[in-house]
Design an enzyme around this catalytic site. Structure first.
Site, PDB file in Angstrom:
ATOM      1  N   MET A 114      -4.890  18.464   9.413  1.00  7.65           N
ATOM      2  CA  MET A 114      -5.292  19.165   8.419  1.00  7.65           C
ATOM      3  C   MET A 114      -4.209  20.042   7.752  1.00  7.65           C
ATOM      4  O   MET A 114      -3.450  20.406   8.698  1.00  7.65           O
ATOM      5  CB  MET A 114      -6.543  19.899   8.251  1.00  7.65           C
ATOM      6  CG  MET A 114      -7.916  18.795   7.536  1.00  7.65           C
ATOM      7  SD  MET A 114      -8.960  20.027   7.826  1.00  7.65           S
ATOM      8  CE  MET A 114      -8.982  20.988   6.240  1.00  7.65           C
TER       9      MET A 114
ATOM     10  N   GLY B  53       0.172  17.485   5.328  1.00  7.47           N
ATOM     11  CA  GLY B  53       0.633  16.563   4.409  1.00  7.47           C
ATOM     12  C   GLY B  53       0.331  15.280   4.261  1.00  7.47           C
ATOM     13  O   GLY B  53       1.388  14.397   3.463  1.00  7.47           O
TER      14      GLY B  53
ATOM     15  N   GLU C 168      -8.684   9.788   3.762  1.00  6.96           N
ATOM     16  CA  GLU C 168      -9.464  11.004   4.136  1.00  6.96           C
ATOM     17  C   GLU C 168     -10.070  10.224   4.959  1.00  6.96           C
ATOM     18  O   GLU C 168     -11.365   9.457   4.967  1.00  6.96           O
ATOM     19  CB  GLU C 168     -10.539  11.449   3.828  1.00  6.96           C
ATOM     20  CG  GLU C 168     -10.031  12.655   3.228  1.00  6.96           C
ATOM     21  CD  GLU C 168     -10.045  13.971   3.562  1.00  6.96           C
ATOM     22  OE1 GLU C 168      -9.697  13.766   4.815  1.00  6.96           O
ATOM     23  OE2 GLU C 168      -9.427  14.630   3.061  1.00  6.96           O
ATOM     24  N   ALA C 169      -9.254   8.146   6.047  1.00  9.86           N
ATOM     25  CA  ALA C 169      -9.620   7.423   6.541  1.00  9.86           C
ATOM     26  C   ALA C 169     -10.987   7.829   7.217  1.00  9.86           C
ATOM     27  O   ALA C 169     -11.755   7.119   8.265  1.00  9.86           O
ATOM     28  CB  ALA C 169      -8.746   6.574   7.813  1.00  9.86           C
TER      29      ALA C 169
HETATM   30  P1  ADP Z   1      -3.455  16.770   4.346  1.00  9.33           P
HETATM   31  O1  ADP Z   1      -3.842  15.989   3.643  1.00  9.33           O
HETATM   32  O2  ADP Z   1      -2.407  16.566   5.961  1.00  9.33           O
HETATM   33  O3  ADP Z   1      -4.304  18.076   4.920  1.00  9.33           O
HETATM   34  P2  ADP Z   1      -1.677  18.005   2.160  1.00  9.33           P
HETATM   35  O4  ADP Z   1      -1.360  16.985   1.756  1.00  9.33           O
HETATM   36  O5  ADP Z   1      -3.020  18.337   1.447  1.00  9.33           O
HETATM   37  O6  ADP Z   1      -2.057  18.186   4.214  1.00  9.33           O
HETATM   38  O7  ADP Z   1      -1.640  18.963   2.339  1.00  9.33           O
HETATM   39  C1  ADP Z   1       0.036  19.864   3.150  1.00  9.33           C
HETATM   40  C2  ADP Z   1       0.683  21.091   2.015  1.00  9.33           C
HETATM   41  O8  ADP Z   1      -0.470  21.695   2.309  1.00  9.33           O
HETATM   42  C3  ADP Z   1       1.578  21.296   2.007  1.00  9.33           C
HETATM   43  O9  ADP Z   1       3.086  21.306   1.731  1.00  9.33           O
HETATM   44  C4  ADP Z   1       2.039  22.771   1.934  1.00  9.33           C
HETATM   45  O10 ADP Z   1       1.540  23.842   0.066  1.00  9.33           O
HETATM   46  C5  ADP Z   1       0.366  23.535   2.501  1.00  9.33           C
HETATM   47  N1  ADP Z   1       0.157  23.704   3.754  1.00  9.33           N
HETATM   48  C6  ADP Z   1      -1.077  24.980   4.075  1.00  9.33           C
HETATM   49  N2  ADP Z   1      -1.443  25.655   4.927  1.00  9.33           N
HETATM   50  C7  ADP Z   1      -0.589  24.577   6.397  1.00  9.33           C
HETATM   51  C8  ADP Z   1       0.147  24.700   7.400  1.00  9.33           C
HETATM   52  N3  ADP Z   1      -0.562  25.890   8.036  1.00  9.33           N
HETATM   53  N4  ADP Z   1       0.740  23.624   7.197  1.00  9.33           N
HETATM   54  C9  ADP Z   1       1.904  23.120   6.138  1.00  9.33           C
HETATM   55  N5  ADP Z   1       1.452  23.169   5.641  1.00  9.33           N
HETATM   56  C10 ADP Z   1       0.012  23.684   5.193  1.00  9.33           C
END
Ligand code: ADP
Ligand code: ZN
Length: 206
Positions: free
Chosen positions: A14, A17, A86-87
């Site tokens: 999580m 990105g 969210e596969a």
């Molecule tokens: P995922 O889909 O992998 O959960 P998202 O694309 O929804 O990730 O979110 C990525 C974004 O989350 C980053 O660009 C940043 O703005 C934010 N973010 C919050 N916490 C973190 C973290 N610990 N590491 C990197 N990005 C983070």
């Protein structure tokens, strides 16, 4: 000859990105005037019912499905690019569904967690990696030390595989800082000064 389909997987913890990268690729497909459909599981309506949303708040319209098979029901035969977020909430059937779509000439882009809160492989993502033409592993930033993070740390007490949530419920952790399951309570008291925490861990009274 028809178009050659394929499968791309974007996996990682999580906050790494994955959704951002999925949305970036889908936007480019739209710029290329391809026909795009986006799906997400009904379980994940944290931020929006009819959009995929990244933690950085980029958004894209999507359709909600309650199973992988439902993607095939909702698929328009003219669609060229299929995005799935969210596969890890869609179950093992997603592997066959993705294969079928790729075999019929579609570009299938799938994002999901590769490991669960215990650090174990999270079905069906490991099997999707085996059938994919392209794999991207995204890393987050460890919330304890700032190093690259491949783990999703659960912060609340629960033995359930799926606990839907984001900030406050989960955080990204690196290999060294990850504690499978739930971290010891003193680590959750972020407000306390580091020195006081260390003192407590070594057993002395505060
Ligand atoms: P995922 O889909 O992998 O959960 P998202 O694309 O929804 O990730 O979110 C990525 C974004 O989350 C980053 O660009 C940043 O703005 C934010 N973010 C919050 N916490 C973190 C973290 N610990 N590491 C990197 N990005 C983070
Ligand atoms: Zn760390």
């Amino acid at each position: 000859m028809g178009h050659l389909g394929w499968i791309e997987v974007i996996c990682g913890p999580m906050f790494s990105g994955k959704s951002e990268e999925l949305i970036r690729r889908l936007r480019r497909a739209l710029i290329a005037r391809k026909r795009v459909q986006v799906f997400k599981p009904a379980l994940d309506t944290r931020y929006s019912v009819d959009e995929i949303v990244s933690h950085g708040d980029s958004r894209m319209k999507s359709e909600v499905v309650s199973s992988a098979r439902e993607i095939l029901d909702k698929l328009d035969w003219r669609t060229q690019v299929v995005g799935i977020d969210e596969a890890n909430f869609l179950g093992q059937d997603l592997v066959a569904v993705a294969q079928q779509m790729a075999d019929s000439g579609k570009q299938v882009i799938i994002a999901g967690l590769d490991t669960d809160y215990m650090g174990r492989p999270f079905p069906p993502v490991p099997d999707l990696l085996c059938v994919a033409e392209s794999i991207t592993k995204t890393l987050a930033i460890c919330m304890r030390c700032g190093n690259p993070a491949k783990h999703t740390q659960r912060l609340v007490e629960s033995d359930d595989l799926i606990v839907v949530g984001a900030m406050g419920v989960y955080e990204a952790r690196c290999r060294r800082c990850f504690e499978p399951g739930v971290p010891r309570q003193e680590y959750l008291e972020f407000a306390r000064p580091r020195a006081a925490r260390r003192q407590n861990e070594s057993g002395s009274e505060l």
